[in-house]
Design an enzyme around this catalytic site. Structure first.
Site, PDB file in Angstrom:
ATOM      1  N   TRP A 105    -108.857 -22.342  67.469  1.00 32.42           N
ATOM      2  CA  TRP A 105    -107.415 -22.245  67.732  1.00 32.42           C
ATOM      3  C   TRP A 105    -106.959 -20.826  68.010  1.00 32.42           C
ATOM      4  O   TRP A 105    -106.141 -20.607  68.908  1.00 32.42           O
ATOM      5  CB  TRP A 105    -106.607 -22.916  66.609  1.00 32.42           C
ATOM      6  CG  TRP A 105    -106.741 -24.398  66.739  1.00 32.42           C
ATOM      7  CD1 TRP A 105    -107.429 -25.241  65.921  1.00 32.42           C
ATOM      8  CD2 TRP A 105    -106.248 -25.225  67.816  1.00 32.42           C
ATOM      9  NE1 TRP A 105    -107.390 -26.520  66.412  1.00 32.42           N
ATOM     10  CE2 TRP A 105    -106.675 -26.551  67.560  1.00 32.42           C
ATOM     11  CE3 TRP A 105    -105.492 -24.971  68.963  1.00 32.42           C
ATOM     12  CZ2 TRP A 105    -106.361 -27.611  68.419  1.00 32.42           C
ATOM     13  CZ3 TRP A 105    -105.190 -26.035  69.811  1.00 32.42           C
ATOM     14  CH2 TRP A 105    -105.615 -27.324  69.535  1.00 32.42           C
ATOM     15  N   ASP A 180    -100.318 -18.635  63.041  1.00 34.41           N
ATOM     16  CA  ASP A 180    -100.357 -20.061  63.366  1.00 34.41           C
ATOM     17  C   ASP A 180    -100.792 -20.782  62.094  1.00 34.41           C
ATOM     18  O   ASP A 180    -101.949 -20.720  61.691  1.00 34.41           O
ATOM     19  CB  ASP A 180    -101.355 -20.299  64.508  1.00 34.41           C
ATOM     20  CG  ASP A 180    -101.549 -21.785  64.826  1.00 34.41           C
ATOM     21  OD1 ASP A 180    -100.954 -22.631  64.135  1.00 34.41           O
ATOM     22  OD2 ASP A 180    -102.302 -22.077  65.779  1.00 34.41           O
ATOM     23  N   LYS A 204     -99.447 -32.500  60.883  1.00 35.46           N
ATOM     24  CA  LYS A 204    -100.506 -32.482  59.858  1.00 35.46           C
ATOM     25  C   LYS A 204     -99.886 -32.570  58.460  1.00 35.46           C
ATOM     26  O   LYS A 204    -100.074 -33.540  57.758  1.00 35.46           O
ATOM     27  CB  LYS A 204    -101.369 -31.240  60.015  1.00 35.46           C
ATOM     28  CG  LYS A 204    -102.094 -31.249  61.364  1.00 35.46           C
ATOM     29  CD  LYS A 204    -102.317 -29.880  61.894  1.00 35.46           C
ATOM     30  CE  LYS A 204    -102.633 -29.849  63.366  1.00 35.46           C
ATOM     31  NZ  LYS A 204    -103.699 -30.712  63.826  1.00 35.46           N
TER      32      LYS A 204
HETATM   33  N1  PMP Z   1    -103.010 -24.581  66.149  1.00 34.57           N
HETATM   34  C1  PMP Z   1    -103.719 -25.232  65.221  1.00 34.57           C
HETATM   35  C2  PMP Z   1    -104.249 -24.468  64.049  1.00 34.57           C
HETATM   36  C3  PMP Z   1    -103.958 -26.604  65.345  1.00 34.57           C
HETATM   37  O1  PMP Z   1    -104.679 -27.244  64.426  1.00 34.57           O
HETATM   38  C4  PMP Z   1    -103.424 -27.303  66.456  1.00 34.57           C
HETATM   39  C5  PMP Z   1    -103.609 -28.784  66.622  1.00 34.57           C
HETATM   40  N2  PMP Z   1    -104.759 -29.328  66.144  1.00 34.57           N
HETATM   41  C6  PMP Z   1    -102.709 -26.570  67.400  1.00 34.57           C
HETATM   42  C7  PMP Z   1    -102.508 -25.225  67.213  1.00 34.57           C
HETATM   43  C8  PMP Z   1    -102.144 -27.239  68.628  1.00 34.57           C
HETATM   44  O2  PMP Z   1    -101.113 -28.085  68.302  1.00 34.57           O
HETATM   45  P1  PMP Z   1    -100.413 -29.012  69.378  1.00 34.57           P
HETATM   46  O3  PMP Z   1    -101.416 -29.993  69.852  1.00 34.57           O
HETATM   47  O4  PMP Z   1     -99.301 -29.615  68.595  1.00 34.57           O
HETATM   48  O5  PMP Z   1     -99.909 -28.151  70.485  1.00 34.57           O
END
Ligand code: PMP
Length: 368
Positions: A105, A180, A204
Protein backbone atom coordinates in the site's frame (compact mmCIF):
# COMPACT_ATOMS: atom_id res chain seq x y z
CA UNK A 1 -29.89 -17.79 9.44
CA UNK A 2 -26.22 -18.76 9.72
CA UNK A 3 -23.55 -16.11 10.14
CA UNK A 4 -20.00 -17.13 9.21
CA UNK A 5 -16.69 -15.89 10.56
CA UNK A 6 -15.53 -13.73 7.67
CA UNK A 7 -11.76 -13.16 7.61
CA UNK A 8 -11.89 -10.85 4.58
CA UNK A 9 -9.39 -7.98 4.44
CA UNK A 10 -12.22 -5.65 3.48
CA UNK A 11 -15.02 -5.04 3.04
CA UNK A 12 -14.99 -6.92 6.30
CA UNK A 13 -17.19 -8.16 9.11
CA UNK A 14 -19.35 -5.64 10.93
CA UNK A 15 -20.59 -6.08 14.50
CA UNK A 16 -23.79 -8.12 14.47
CA UNK A 17 -25.52 -5.66 16.81
CA UNK A 18 -24.91 -2.90 14.28
CA UNK A 19 -26.40 -4.89 11.43
CA UNK A 20 -29.41 -5.80 13.58
CA UNK A 21 -30.02 -2.17 14.50
CA UNK A 22 -29.68 -1.10 10.88
CA UNK A 23 -32.13 -3.84 9.86
CA UNK A 24 -34.63 -2.73 12.50
CA UNK A 25 -34.35 0.88 11.33
CA UNK A 26 -34.25 0.11 7.62
CA UNK A 27 -37.79 1.17 6.69
CA UNK A 28 -38.42 3.78 9.35
CA UNK A 29 -35.55 5.53 11.07
CA UNK A 30 -36.74 6.57 14.52
CA UNK A 31 -40.28 7.50 13.51
CA UNK A 32 -39.22 9.55 10.48
CA UNK A 33 -41.10 7.21 8.15
CA UNK A 34 -37.97 7.00 5.98
CA UNK A 35 -34.91 4.88 5.55
CA UNK A 36 -31.67 6.74 6.20
CA UNK A 37 -30.87 6.02 2.55
CA UNK A 38 -33.84 8.13 1.49
CA UNK A 39 -33.09 11.19 3.62
CA UNK A 40 -31.81 14.51 2.37
CA UNK A 41 -28.27 15.02 3.54
CA UNK A 42 -29.31 18.55 4.47
CA UNK A 43 -32.35 17.55 6.53
CA UNK A 44 -32.47 17.69 10.32
CA UNK A 45 -32.66 13.89 10.76
CA UNK A 46 -29.52 13.19 8.79
CA UNK A 47 -27.89 16.24 10.38
CA UNK A 48 -28.35 14.60 13.80
CA UNK A 49 -26.89 11.31 12.54
CA UNK A 50 -23.92 13.11 11.03
CA UNK A 51 -23.17 15.23 14.09
CA UNK A 52 -23.33 12.23 16.43
CA UNK A 53 -20.99 10.22 14.17
CA UNK A 54 -18.45 13.03 14.08
CA UNK A 55 -18.67 13.66 17.83
CA UNK A 56 -18.30 9.97 18.67
CA UNK A 57 -15.30 9.57 16.38
CA UNK A 58 -13.70 12.64 17.93
CA UNK A 59 -14.23 11.16 21.40
CA UNK A 60 -13.02 7.69 20.47
CA UNK A 61 -9.73 8.91 19.00
CA UNK A 62 -9.41 11.95 21.30
CA UNK A 63 -9.04 14.14 18.21
CA UNK A 64 -7.76 17.54 19.34
CA UNK A 65 -9.86 20.65 18.67
CA UNK A 66 -7.42 21.96 16.05
CA UNK A 67 -8.08 19.00 13.78
CA UNK A 68 -10.91 18.75 11.25
CA UNK A 69 -12.67 15.47 10.57
CA UNK A 70 -13.74 15.18 6.92
CA UNK A 71 -16.13 12.57 5.55
CA UNK A 72 -15.11 12.03 1.95
CA UNK A 73 -15.32 9.54 -0.88
CA UNK A 74 -12.61 8.10 -3.10
CA UNK A 75 -11.13 5.48 -0.75
CA UNK A 76 -7.53 5.08 0.30
CA UNK A 77 -6.50 4.97 -3.33
CA UNK A 78 -8.24 8.28 -3.98
CA UNK A 79 -6.31 9.79 -1.06
CA UNK A 80 -3.05 8.77 -2.71
CA UNK A 81 -3.76 11.61 -5.17
CA UNK A 82 -5.86 13.84 -2.92
CA UNK A 83 -3.18 14.10 -0.22
CA UNK A 84 -0.41 15.39 -2.54
CA UNK A 85 -2.86 17.69 -4.32
CA UNK A 86 -3.69 19.25 -0.94
CA UNK A 87 -0.25 19.36 0.62
CA UNK A 88 2.52 19.88 -1.94
CA UNK A 89 1.32 23.44 -2.59
CA UNK A 90 2.80 24.49 0.76
CA UNK A 91 6.26 24.31 -0.84
CA UNK A 92 7.89 25.70 -3.99
CA UNK A 93 7.20 23.41 -6.95
CA UNK A 94 8.23 20.76 -7.64
CA UNK A 95 8.00 19.81 -3.98
CA UNK A 96 9.63 16.74 -2.47
CA UNK A 97 7.67 14.23 -0.42
CA UNK A 98 9.34 11.58 1.75
CA UNK A 99 7.90 8.07 1.75
CA UNK A 100 8.60 5.08 3.95
CA UNK A 101 8.10 2.01 1.80
CA UNK A 102 6.87 -0.84 3.96
CA UNK A 103 4.63 -2.84 1.64
CA UNK A 104 2.11 -2.93 -1.17
CA UNK A 105 0.00 0.00 0.00
CA UNK A 106 2.80 2.48 0.62
CA UNK A 107 4.12 1.29 -2.76
CA UNK A 108 0.88 2.33 -4.43
CA UNK A 109 0.98 5.68 -2.66
CA UNK A 110 4.50 6.28 -3.99
CA UNK A 111 3.49 5.47 -7.54
CA UNK A 112 0.52 7.83 -7.51
CA UNK A 113 2.35 10.68 -5.78
CA UNK A 114 4.91 10.79 -8.59
CA UNK A 115 2.28 12.57 -10.68
CA UNK A 116 2.33 15.50 -8.27
CA UNK A 117 5.74 15.76 -6.65
CA UNK A 118 9.29 14.53 -6.46
CA UNK A 119 9.29 11.34 -4.43
CA UNK A 120 12.10 10.54 -2.02
CA UNK A 121 11.92 7.01 -0.66
CA UNK A 122 13.51 7.81 2.69
CA UNK A 123 13.54 4.16 3.80
CA UNK A 124 12.44 0.90 2.27
CA UNK A 125 11.90 -2.47 3.90
CA UNK A 126 11.86 -4.32 0.58
CA UNK A 127 14.01 -7.44 0.54
CA UNK A 128 13.78 -9.81 -2.43
CA UNK A 129 10.43 -8.25 -3.28
CA UNK A 130 9.06 -8.98 0.21
CA UNK A 131 8.14 -6.74 3.14
CA UNK A 132 8.58 -8.15 6.63
CA UNK A 133 9.90 -5.29 8.74
CA UNK A 134 9.52 -1.59 9.49
CA UNK A 135 12.81 0.23 8.91
CA UNK A 136 13.93 1.63 12.30
CA UNK A 137 13.33 5.36 12.60
CA UNK A 138 17.10 6.09 12.89
CA UNK A 139 17.66 4.74 9.38
CA UNK A 140 15.19 7.04 7.60
CA UNK A 141 16.91 9.49 5.25
CA UNK A 142 14.40 12.32 5.41
CA UNK A 143 14.69 15.40 3.18
CA UNK A 144 15.39 18.79 4.75
CA UNK A 145 12.41 20.49 3.20
CA UNK A 146 9.82 17.81 2.44
CA UNK A 147 6.20 18.86 1.99
CA UNK A 148 5.29 15.90 4.18
CA UNK A 149 6.36 12.39 5.22
CA UNK A 150 4.07 9.51 4.23
CA UNK A 151 3.72 6.24 6.12
CA UNK A 152 1.24 3.37 5.88
CA UNK A 153 0.93 2.36 9.50
CA UNK A 154 -0.66 -1.02 8.77
CA UNK A 155 0.18 -2.80 5.54
CA UNK A 156 -2.95 -4.86 4.93
CA UNK A 157 -1.42 -7.18 2.32
CA UNK A 158 1.99 -7.80 3.91
CA UNK A 159 0.75 -7.96 7.50
CA UNK A 160 3.26 -5.43 8.78
CA UNK A 161 2.24 -2.80 11.35
CA UNK A 162 3.99 0.14 12.97
CA UNK A 163 4.18 -0.44 16.70
CA UNK A 164 5.25 3.17 17.26
CA UNK A 165 4.19 6.65 16.16
CA UNK A 166 7.25 8.00 14.39
CA UNK A 167 8.56 11.39 15.34
CA UNK A 168 9.76 13.13 12.20
CA UNK A 169 10.06 16.72 13.45
CA UNK A 170 13.63 16.43 14.61
CA UNK A 171 14.99 15.84 11.10
CA UNK A 172 12.58 17.69 8.87
CA UNK A 173 12.05 20.96 10.63
CA UNK A 174 8.37 20.15 11.04
CA UNK A 175 7.24 18.33 7.89
CA UNK A 176 3.86 16.87 8.79
CA UNK A 177 3.47 13.14 9.07
CA UNK A 178 0.72 11.69 6.87
CA UNK A 179 -0.54 8.21 7.76
CA UNK A 180 -2.65 5.79 5.75
CA UNK A 181 -4.45 4.03 8.61
CA UNK A 182 -7.09 2.38 6.40
CA UNK A 183 -6.72 -1.04 7.95
CA UNK A 184 -6.11 -0.35 11.62
CA UNK A 185 -7.75 2.94 12.52
CA UNK A 186 -9.72 2.57 15.78
CA UNK A 187 -8.01 -0.76 16.56
CA UNK A 188 -5.42 0.77 18.88
CA UNK A 189 -4.83 3.98 20.74
CA UNK A 190 -2.96 6.67 18.83
CA UNK A 191 -1.80 10.15 19.63
CA UNK A 192 -3.46 12.11 16.83
CA UNK A 193 -1.29 15.15 17.58
CA UNK A 194 1.77 13.31 16.21
CA UNK A 195 0.19 13.33 12.75
CA UNK A 196 -0.61 16.11 10.30
CA UNK A 197 -3.07 13.95 8.38
CA UNK A 198 -4.63 10.56 9.06
CA UNK A 199 -6.73 8.95 6.36
CA UNK A 200 -8.51 5.66 5.85
CA UNK A 201 -11.22 3.94 3.88
CA UNK A 202 -14.10 2.75 6.06
CA UNK A 203 -14.56 -0.80 4.88
CA UNK A 204 -12.35 -2.55 7.45
CA UNK A 205 -12.80 -1.17 10.94
CA UNK A 206 -15.42 1.52 10.42
CA UNK A 207 -18.33 0.52 8.20
CA UNK A 208 -19.33 0.04 4.59
CA UNK A 209 -17.16 0.92 1.61
CA UNK A 210 -17.76 4.32 0.06
CA UNK A 211 -16.78 6.46 3.03
CA UNK A 212 -13.25 7.76 3.48
CA UNK A 213 -12.16 9.55 6.63
CA UNK A 214 -9.60 12.32 6.69
CA UNK A 215 -8.44 13.83 9.97
CA UNK A 216 -6.36 16.88 9.20
CA UNK A 217 -4.65 19.55 11.29
CA UNK A 218 -6.20 22.94 10.56
CA UNK A 219 -3.03 24.65 9.33
CA UNK A 220 -2.70 22.01 6.58
CA UNK A 221 -6.06 22.94 5.09
CA UNK A 222 -6.12 25.59 2.38
CA UNK A 223 -3.09 24.77 0.24
CA UNK A 224 -4.66 22.74 -2.57
CA UNK A 225 -3.15 22.93 -6.04
CA UNK A 226 -5.32 24.66 -8.65
CA UNK A 227 -5.82 21.31 -10.41
CA UNK A 228 -7.37 19.71 -7.31
CA UNK A 229 -11.07 18.92 -7.86
CA UNK A 230 -13.21 21.09 -5.57
CA UNK A 231 -14.87 18.00 -4.09
CA UNK A 232 -11.45 16.89 -2.83
CA UNK A 233 -10.07 20.25 -1.77
CA UNK A 234 -9.99 19.89 2.02
CA UNK A 235 -10.73 23.61 2.48
CA UNK A 236 -13.89 23.42 0.39
CA UNK A 237 -14.93 20.20 2.13
CA UNK A 238 -14.21 21.60 5.60
CA UNK A 239 -16.02 24.89 4.93
CA UNK A 240 -19.05 22.92 3.81
CA UNK A 241 -18.97 20.53 6.75
CA UNK A 242 -18.35 17.55 4.41
CA UNK A 243 -21.48 18.46 2.44
CA UNK A 244 -20.04 20.29 -0.56
CA UNK A 245 -21.22 17.32 -2.56
CA UNK A 246 -23.61 14.65 -1.31
CA UNK A 247 -21.70 12.56 1.23
CA UNK A 248 -22.14 8.75 1.39
CA UNK A 249 -25.03 9.11 3.81
CA UNK A 250 -25.81 5.46 4.50
CA UNK A 251 -22.15 4.60 5.04
CA UNK A 252 -21.88 7.49 7.50
CA UNK A 253 -24.96 6.24 9.36
CA UNK A 254 -23.51 2.72 9.69
CA UNK A 255 -20.12 4.15 10.70
CA UNK A 256 -21.97 6.10 13.41
CA UNK A 257 -23.56 2.88 14.69
CA UNK A 258 -20.11 1.23 14.72
CA UNK A 259 -18.73 4.16 16.75
CA UNK A 260 -21.56 3.73 19.28
CA UNK A 261 -20.86 -0.02 19.41
CA UNK A 262 -17.19 0.69 20.00
CA UNK A 263 -18.06 3.01 22.87
CA UNK A 264 -20.21 0.28 24.41
CA UNK A 265 -17.19 -2.07 24.20
CA UNK A 266 -15.25 0.39 26.35
CA UNK A 267 -13.71 2.47 23.58
CA UNK A 268 -10.42 2.13 21.74
CA UNK A 269 -8.37 1.25 24.83
CA UNK A 270 -10.61 -1.73 25.57
CA UNK A 271 -10.82 -2.94 21.97
CA UNK A 272 -7.04 -2.66 21.72
CA UNK A 273 -6.63 -5.10 24.62
CA UNK A 274 -9.07 -7.47 22.93
CA UNK A 275 -7.16 -7.11 19.64
CA UNK A 276 -3.85 -7.85 21.36
CA UNK A 277 -5.31 -11.02 22.85
CA UNK A 278 -6.86 -12.15 19.56
CA UNK A 279 -3.62 -11.60 17.64
CA UNK A 280 -1.55 -13.36 20.31
CA UNK A 281 -3.84 -16.39 20.21
CA UNK A 282 -3.29 -16.78 16.47
CA UNK A 283 0.41 -15.89 16.26
CA UNK A 284 1.33 -18.03 19.27
CA UNK A 285 -0.28 -21.02 17.65
CA UNK A 286 1.35 -20.36 14.25
CA UNK A 287 4.75 -20.06 15.97
CA UNK A 288 4.23 -23.26 17.94
CA UNK A 289 4.15 -25.53 14.91
CA UNK A 290 6.34 -26.25 11.90
CA UNK A 291 3.23 -26.96 9.84
CA UNK A 292 2.33 -23.24 9.52
CA UNK A 293 4.45 -20.11 9.46
CA UNK A 294 4.22 -16.35 9.54
CA UNK A 295 7.38 -14.72 8.23
CA UNK A 296 6.92 -11.15 9.44
CA UNK A 297 9.45 -9.86 11.96
CA UNK A 298 7.96 -10.32 15.43
CA UNK A 299 8.46 -6.65 16.30
CA UNK A 300 6.09 -5.44 13.60
CA UNK A 301 3.49 -8.09 13.05
CA UNK A 302 0.06 -6.72 12.31
CA UNK A 303 -2.67 -7.27 14.86
CA UNK A 304 -5.25 -6.90 12.10
CA UNK A 305 -3.96 -8.86 9.11
CA UNK A 306 -2.18 -12.14 9.68
CA UNK A 307 -0.68 -13.71 6.55
CA UNK A 308 0.46 -17.30 7.02
CA UNK A 309 1.66 -20.23 4.98
CA UNK A 310 1.13 -23.97 5.10
CA UNK A 311 4.43 -25.82 4.96
CA UNK A 312 3.25 -27.50 1.76
CA UNK A 313 1.27 -25.23 -0.53
CA UNK A 314 -0.22 -28.23 -2.34
CA UNK A 315 -2.53 -28.45 0.70
CA UNK A 316 -3.89 -24.92 0.21
CA UNK A 317 -7.06 -25.90 -1.66
CA UNK A 318 -7.94 -28.61 0.86
CA UNK A 319 -7.28 -26.14 3.68
CA UNK A 320 -9.63 -23.55 2.21
CA UNK A 321 -12.35 -26.10 1.46
CA UNK A 322 -12.21 -27.46 5.03
CA UNK A 323 -12.32 -23.94 6.45
CA UNK A 324 -15.35 -23.07 4.38
CA UNK A 325 -17.14 -26.19 5.61
CA UNK A 326 -16.69 -24.86 9.16
CA UNK A 327 -17.94 -21.37 8.29
CA UNK A 328 -14.47 -19.80 8.24
CA UNK A 329 -14.41 -17.74 5.06
CA UNK A 330 -12.12 -15.53 2.98
CA UNK A 331 -8.85 -16.97 4.23
CA UNK A 332 -7.05 -17.05 0.89
CA UNK A 333 -3.96 -14.83 0.91
CA UNK A 334 -3.50 -11.87 -1.40
CA UNK A 335 -2.22 -13.05 -4.77
CA UNK A 336 1.00 -11.02 -4.45
CA UNK A 337 1.94 -12.80 -1.19
CA UNK A 338 0.28 -16.20 -1.58
CA UNK A 339 -0.62 -18.56 1.23
CA UNK A 340 -3.39 -17.55 3.61
CA UNK A 341 -4.41 -14.36 5.37
CA UNK A 342 -6.72 -13.94 8.34
CA UNK A 343 -7.98 -10.39 8.84
CA UNK A 344 -9.17 -10.01 12.41
CA UNK A 345 -10.51 -6.48 12.70
CA UNK A 346 -12.41 -5.05 15.67
CA UNK A 347 -15.66 -6.79 14.71
CA UNK A 348 -14.12 -10.28 14.58
CA UNK A 349 -15.12 -11.79 17.92
CA UNK A 350 -12.53 -13.73 19.95
CA UNK A 351 -14.62 -16.86 19.29
CA UNK A 352 -13.90 -16.44 15.57
CA UNK A 353 -10.14 -16.48 16.16
CA UNK A 354 -10.53 -19.45 18.51
CA UNK A 355 -12.54 -21.30 15.84
CA UNK A 356 -9.74 -20.63 13.36
CA UNK A 357 -7.05 -21.89 15.75
CA UNK A 358 -9.12 -25.03 16.46
CA UNK A 359 -9.37 -25.63 12.73
CA UNK A 360 -5.64 -25.05 12.20
CA UNK A 361 -4.93 -27.69 14.84
CA UNK A 362 -7.36 -30.22 13.39
CA UNK A 363 -6.11 -29.69 9.84
CA UNK A 364 -2.54 -30.22 10.99
CA UNK A 365 -3.54 -33.44 12.78
CA UNK A 366 -5.14 -34.73 9.60
CA UNK A 367 -2.39 -33.71 7.21
CA UNK A 368 0.74 -33.27 9.30
N1 PMP B 1 -4.56 1.64 1.97
C1 PMP B 1 -4.64 0.50 2.67
C2 PMP B 1 -3.72 0.30 3.82
C3 PMP B 1 -5.57 -0.48 2.32
O1 PMP B 1 -5.64 -1.62 3.00
C4 PMP B 1 -6.45 -0.25 1.23
C5 PMP B 1 -7.50 -1.25 0.83
N2 PMP B 1 -7.22 -2.56 1.03
C6 PMP B 1 -6.31 0.95 0.53
C7 PMP B 1 -5.37 1.87 0.93
C8 PMP B 1 -7.18 1.24 -0.67
O2 PMP B 1 -8.48 1.46 -0.29
P1 PMP B 1 -9.64 1.67 -1.35
O3 PMP B 1 -9.79 0.42 -2.12
O4 PMP B 1 -10.80 2.00 -0.48
O5 PMP B 1 -9.27 2.82 -2.23
Amino acid sequence: MTRVFNFSAGPAMLPQEVLQQAAAEMLDWQGSGMSVMEMSHRGKEFGAIFEAAERDLRDLLAVPANYRILFLQGGGIGENAIVPMNLVGRKAQPATVDFIHTGAWSGKSIKEAKKYCTVNVAASAEEDGKFRTIPPRETWKLSRDAAYVHVCTNETIDGVEFQFSPDVDADTGGAPLVADMSSHILSRQIDVSRYGVIFGGAQKNIGPAGLTLVIVREDLVGHALAICPSAFDWKVVAENNSMYNTPPTYSIYIAGLVFQWLKRQGGVAAIEQRNIAKAALLYDFLDSTGFYSNKVDKTCRSRMNVPFFLHDDRLNDAFLAGAKARGLLQLKGHKSVGGMRASIYNAMPPEGVQALVDYLKDFEKQHG
